[in-house]
Design a protein around this motif. Structure first.
Motif, PDB file in Angstrom:
ATOM      1  N   GLY A   1      -2.481   5.554   3.401  1.00  0.00           N
ATOM      2  CA  GLY A   1      -2.608   5.866   4.902  1.00  0.00           C
ATOM      3  C   GLY A   1      -2.882   7.263   5.267  1.00  0.00           C
ATOM      4  O   GLY A   1      -3.646   7.422   6.189  1.00  0.00           O
ATOM      5  N   HIS A   2      -2.798   8.226   4.465  1.00  0.00           N
ATOM      6  CA  HIS A   2      -2.968   9.713   4.943  1.00  0.00           C
ATOM      7  C   HIS A   2      -4.717   9.721   4.661  1.00  0.00           C
ATOM      8  O   HIS A   2      -5.392  10.303   5.343  1.00  0.00           O
ATOM      9  CB  HIS A   2      -2.546  10.651   3.933  1.00  0.00           C
ATOM     10  CG  HIS A   2      -0.848  11.007   4.279  1.00  0.00           C
ATOM     11  ND1 HIS A   2      -0.498  11.104   5.552  1.00  0.00           N
ATOM     12  CD2 HIS A   2       0.104  10.698   3.496  1.00  0.00           C
ATOM     13  CE1 HIS A   2       0.790  11.222   5.489  1.00  0.00           C
ATOM     14  NE2 HIS A   2       1.339  10.867   4.343  1.00  0.00           N
ATOM     15  N   VAL A   3      -5.359   9.012   3.760  1.00  0.00           N
ATOM     16  CA  VAL A   3      -6.662   9.098   3.356  1.00  0.00           C
ATOM     17  C   VAL A   3      -7.266   8.457   4.647  1.00  0.00           C
ATOM     18  O   VAL A   3      -8.418   8.945   5.023  1.00  0.00           O
ATOM     19  CB  VAL A   3      -6.789   8.505   2.075  1.00  0.00           C
ATOM     20  CG1 VAL A   3      -8.558   8.128   2.072  1.00  0.00           C
ATOM     21  CG2 VAL A   3      -6.331   9.248   1.026  1.00  0.00           C
ATOM     22  N   VAL A   4      -6.692   7.367   4.827  1.00  0.00           N
ATOM     23  CA  VAL A   4      -7.549   6.635   6.177  1.00  0.00           C
ATOM     24  C   VAL A   4      -7.475   7.371   7.289  1.00  0.00           C
ATOM     25  O   VAL A   4      -8.460   7.587   8.088  1.00  0.00           O
ATOM     26  CB  VAL A   4      -6.667   5.288   6.426  1.00  0.00           C
ATOM     27  CG1 VAL A   4      -7.344   4.485   7.663  1.00  0.00           C
ATOM     28  CG2 VAL A   4      -7.015   4.256   5.206  1.00  0.00           C
ATOM     29  N   GLY A   5      -6.207   7.972   7.444  1.00  0.00           N
ATOM     30  CA  GLY A   5      -6.094   8.966   8.995  1.00  0.00           C
ATOM     31  C   GLY A   5      -7.218  10.164   8.976  1.00  0.00           C
ATOM     32  O   GLY A   5      -7.653  10.455   9.701  1.00  0.00           O
TER      33      GLY A   5
ATOM     34  N   MET B   1       0.816  -1.211  -0.034  1.00  0.00           N
ATOM     35  CA  MET B   1      -0.094  -0.183   0.123  1.00  0.00           C
ATOM     36  C   MET B   1       0.731   1.366   0.006  1.00  0.00           C
ATOM     37  O   MET B   1       1.910   1.213   0.441  1.00  0.00           O
ATOM     38  CB  MET B   1      -0.882   0.143   1.250  1.00  0.00           C
ATOM     39  CG  MET B   1      -1.818  -1.051   1.068  1.00  0.00           C
ATOM     40  SD  MET B   1      -3.655  -0.349   1.978  1.00  0.00           S
ATOM     41  CE  MET B   1      -3.663  -1.707   3.479  1.00  0.00           C
ATOM     42  N   SER B   2       0.353   2.236  -0.611  1.00  0.00           N
ATOM     43  CA  SER B   2       1.278   3.473  -0.886  1.00  0.00           C
ATOM     44  C   SER B   2       1.011   4.780   0.639  1.00  0.00           C
ATOM     45  O   SER B   2      -0.100   4.165   1.357  1.00  0.00           O
ATOM     46  CB  SER B   2       0.720   4.201  -1.916  1.00  0.00           C
ATOM     47  OG  SER B   2      -0.670   4.662  -1.994  1.00  0.00           O
ATOM     48  N   ALA B   3       1.768   5.420   0.782  1.00  0.00           N
ATOM     49  CA  ALA B   3       1.851   6.215   1.786  1.00  0.00           C
ATOM     50  C   ALA B   3       0.599   7.383   1.770  1.00  0.00           C
ATOM     51  O   ALA B   3      -0.023   7.524   2.743  1.00  0.00           O
ATOM     52  CB  ALA B   3       2.896   7.096   1.918  1.00  0.00           C
ATOM     53  N   ALA B   4       0.170   7.569   0.497  1.00  0.00           N
ATOM     54  CA  ALA B   4      -1.069   8.097   0.364  1.00  0.00           C
ATOM     55  C   ALA B   4      -2.400   7.603   0.795  1.00  0.00           C
ATOM     56  O   ALA B   4      -3.220   8.203   1.459  1.00  0.00           O
ATOM     57  CB  ALA B   4      -1.275   8.373  -1.096  1.00  0.00           C
TER      58      ALA B   4
END
Length: 58
Positions: A6-10, A1-4
């Protein structure tokens, strides 16, 4: 999974938390007290009315 991802989920979790806190604060605002008190008395009032209809209370 990409870092983006993780930001969306956050961000989604943060929005959900803010929504929950906002609803909680809204529910505890003082001008809701009269309505909530009336709603809290409904079960007792319905039981009394049902007992009167059955002739249980005079």
């Amino acid at each position: 999974m990409s870092a983006a991802w993780g930001h969306v989920v956050g961000i989604v979790i943060l929005l959900m938390m803010l929504s929950f806190i906002g609803i909680w604060i809204w529910a505890w605002l003082p001008f809701h007290k009269k309505n909530f008190d009336a709603l809290a008395r409904l079960p007792a009032r319905d039981d009394t009315r049902a007992a009167l209809d059955e002739g249980g209370l005079q």
